[in-house]
Design a protein around this motif. Structure first.
Motif, PDB file in Angstrom:
ATOM      1  N   ARG A 162      -0.906 -22.531  -6.131  1.00 13.94           N
ATOM      2  CA  ARG A 162      -0.980 -21.728  -7.346  1.00 13.94           C
ATOM      3  C   ARG A 162      -0.602 -20.290  -6.998  1.00 13.94           C
ATOM      4  O   ARG A 162      -1.076 -19.734  -6.003  1.00 13.94           O
ATOM      5  CB  ARG A 162      -2.393 -21.773  -7.940  1.00 13.94           C
ATOM      6  N   LYS A 163       0.227 -19.708  -7.826  1.00 10.60           N
ATOM      7  CA  LYS A 163       0.678 -18.340  -7.580  1.00 10.60           C
ATOM      8  C   LYS A 163      -0.340 -17.354  -8.129  1.00 10.60           C
ATOM      9  O   LYS A 163      -0.754 -17.437  -9.287  1.00 10.60           O
ATOM     10  CB  LYS A 163       2.034 -18.095  -8.237  1.00 10.60           C
ATOM     11  N   ILE A 164      -0.741 -16.412  -7.272  1.00 10.74           N
ATOM     12  CA  ILE A 164      -1.669 -15.368  -7.686  1.00 10.74           C
ATOM     13  C   ILE A 164      -0.912 -14.046  -7.724  1.00 10.74           C
ATOM     14  O   ILE A 164      -0.189 -13.699  -6.788  1.00 10.74           O
ATOM     15  CB  ILE A 164      -2.892 -15.281  -6.739  1.00 10.74           C
ATOM     16  N   VAL A 165      -1.034 -13.371  -8.834  1.00 13.25           N
ATOM     17  CA  VAL A 165      -0.391 -12.070  -9.023  1.00 13.25           C
ATOM     18  C   VAL A 165      -1.485 -11.025  -9.169  1.00 13.25           C
ATOM     19  O   VAL A 165      -2.374 -11.160 -10.026  1.00 13.25           O
ATOM     20  CB  VAL A 165       0.522 -12.075 -10.267  1.00 13.25           C
ATOM     21  N   VAL A 166      -1.418 -10.009  -8.334  1.00 12.34           N
ATOM     22  CA  VAL A 166      -2.487  -9.005  -8.274  1.00 12.34           C
ATOM     23  C   VAL A 166      -1.924  -7.636  -8.628  1.00 12.34           C
ATOM     24  O   VAL A 166      -0.876  -7.222  -8.113  1.00 12.34           O
ATOM     25  CB  VAL A 166      -3.119  -8.944  -6.865  1.00 12.34           C
ATOM     26  N   GLN A 167      -2.628  -6.958  -9.499  1.00 12.37           N
ATOM     27  CA  GLN A 167      -2.337  -5.557  -9.768  1.00 12.37           C
ATOM     28  C   GLN A 167      -3.468  -4.721  -9.179  1.00 12.37           C
ATOM     29  O   GLN A 167      -4.646  -5.020  -9.384  1.00 12.37           O
ATOM     30  CB  GLN A 167      -2.228  -5.289 -11.271  1.00 12.37           C
ATOM     31  N   CYS A 168      -3.113  -3.683  -8.445  1.00 12.91           N
ATOM     32  CA  CYS A 168      -4.099  -2.880  -7.717  1.00 12.91           C
ATOM     33  C   CYS A 168      -4.238  -1.507  -8.375  1.00 12.91           C
ATOM     34  O   CYS A 168      -3.241  -0.793  -8.545  1.00 12.91           O
ATOM     35  CB  CYS A 168      -3.678  -2.714  -6.254  1.00 12.91           C
ATOM     36  N   LYS A 169      -5.460  -1.165  -8.722  1.00 11.03           N
ATOM     37  CA  LYS A 169      -5.732   0.107  -9.382  1.00 11.03           C
ATOM     38  C   LYS A 169      -6.707   0.924  -8.525  1.00 11.03           C
ATOM     39  O   LYS A 169      -7.892   0.623  -8.455  1.00 11.03           O
ATOM     40  CB  LYS A 169      -6.343  -0.127 -10.768  1.00 11.03           C
ATOM     41  N   GLN A 170      -6.185   1.959  -7.901  1.00 11.04           N
ATOM     42  CA  GLN A 170      -7.016   2.815  -7.058  1.00 11.04           C
ATOM     43  C   GLN A 170      -7.451   4.059  -7.835  1.00 11.04           C
ATOM     44  O   GLN A 170      -7.551   5.145  -7.280  1.00 11.04           O
ATOM     45  CB  GLN A 170      -6.243   3.203  -5.789  1.00 11.04           C
ATOM     46  N   TYR A 171      -7.731   3.890  -9.116  1.00  7.51           N
ATOM     47  CA  TYR A 171      -8.076   5.014  -9.970  1.00  7.51           C
ATOM     48  C   TYR A 171      -9.448   5.580  -9.601  1.00  7.51           C
ATOM     49  O   TYR A 171     -10.324   4.871  -9.121  1.00  7.51           O
ATOM     50  CB  TYR A 171      -8.110   4.585 -11.435  1.00  7.51           C
ATOM     51  N   ALA A 172      -9.622   6.870  -9.886  1.00  8.10           N
ATOM     52  CA  ALA A 172     -10.916   7.512  -9.660  1.00  8.10           C
ATOM     53  C   ALA A 172     -11.896   7.222 -10.789  1.00  8.10           C
ATOM     54  O   ALA A 172     -13.094   7.473 -10.654  1.00  8.10           O
ATOM     55  CB  ALA A 172     -10.733   9.018  -9.501  1.00  8.10           C
ATOM     56  N   THR A 173     -11.382   6.679 -11.902  1.00 10.67           N
ATOM     57  CA  THR A 173     -12.217   6.345 -13.061  1.00 10.67           C
ATOM     58  C   THR A 173     -12.006   4.877 -13.415  1.00 10.67           C
ATOM     59  O   THR A 173     -11.027   4.261 -12.986  1.00 10.67           O
ATOM     60  CB  THR A 173     -11.853   7.225 -14.263  1.00 10.67           C
ATOM     61  N   PRO A 174     -12.900   4.293 -14.205  1.00  8.35           N
ATOM     62  CA  PRO A 174     -12.731   2.892 -14.587  1.00  8.35           C
ATOM     63  C   PRO A 174     -11.427   2.651 -15.342  1.00  8.35           C
ATOM     64  O   PRO A 174     -10.963   3.492 -16.112  1.00  8.35           O
ATOM     65  CB  PRO A 174     -13.953   2.623 -15.476  1.00  8.35           C
TER      66      PRO A 174
END
Length: 245
Positions: A162-174
């Motif tokens: 199964r293909k997993i696609v990840v988006q990474c958010k290194q934000y300082a806020t939610p």
């Protein structure tokens, strides 16, 4: 008092060391201005005419300090000699030991502390997520984020292909709902994701969480990221997150 990685807060640590330093300085000053002067002006001259043993018995605190200082000095000399001898012996056998010693494998479990993840660049944070997927047994885990990535920062395939696609958010806020909605519009149509995941260093807003639940998007907030980064398998974190209370 302690941060989420178990370390003492740096500001509190500085305050504690400062208080300790002030206390030591105060005691030292009182000792130097009172006890030492009295000892030099009275006790030392009296010692010249008294029996040494009697002086020591009559001054139990000085007697204890002398004994303690002697023991510390003795231990320092003994252990220093042993260290020098050990270093010298090891230096003579370095080549032989290196040739015969078994190869020690690096630890197989990759982990990150939250402080490390926070201090990383955006590209470094994405690469860390790819490395964690590879650690968990995902194949072809790689960072693909960049200009025109359409929301896919990391892709990989699990053991069930199964293909997993990840988006990474290194934000300082939610992360807000708009970002989750945008990813929802590209994860499956553009990237053919079987599992769509957003990893956010500082979590998500309530509307973002509600939207993700309605559209089967996996959200990895700060508590889940900490467990994943500290060694738990991603799917174990996800399964527990969605298990009934």
């Amino acid at each position: 008092m302690f941060d989420e990685d178990g370390s003492l807060d740096p500001v509190l640590k500085f305050i504690l060391w400062f208080i300790l330093a002030v206390a030591i300085a105060k005691v030292a000053w009182q000792w130097l201005t009172a006890d030492v002067w009295h000892w030099v002006s009275v006790d030392v001259w009296g010692w010249v005419s008294e029996d040494v043993w009697g002086w020591l018995i009559g001054h139990p605190w000085w007697f204890s300090l002398i004994i303690l200082g002697t023991l510390v000095l003795l231990c320092f000399v003994v252990f220093s000699d042993r260290t020098v001898y050990a270093d010298y012996s090891d230096a003579e056998d370095t080549e032989e030991e290196y040739a015969t010693a078994p190869v020690t494998e690096a630890p197989s479990v990759l982990t990150f502390r939250m402080k490390q993840l926070t201090a990383m660049s955006a590209d470094g944070f994405e690469q860390a997520c790819a490395d964690l997927l590879a650690r968990d047994g995902f194949v072809r885990a790689r960072r693909v984020g960049g200009s025109g990535d359409l929301g896919a920062d990391v892709v990989a395939w699990d053991p069930d292909d199964r293909k997993i696609v990840v988006q990474c958010k290194q934000y300082a806020t939610p992360v807000a709902s708009g970002a989750v909605q945008k990813f929802n519009g590209t994860a499956v149509p553009e990237h053919s994701a079987d599992v769509a995941v957003i990893v956010a260093l500082n979590g998500f807003t309530k509307p973002a969480t509600d939207f993700a639940q309605r559209h089967n998007i996996v959200l990895i907030g700060r508590p889940e990221l900490k467990r994943w980064a500290h060694g738990e398998h991603l799917y174990a974190v996800v399964d527990e997150q969605h298990s009934p209370a």
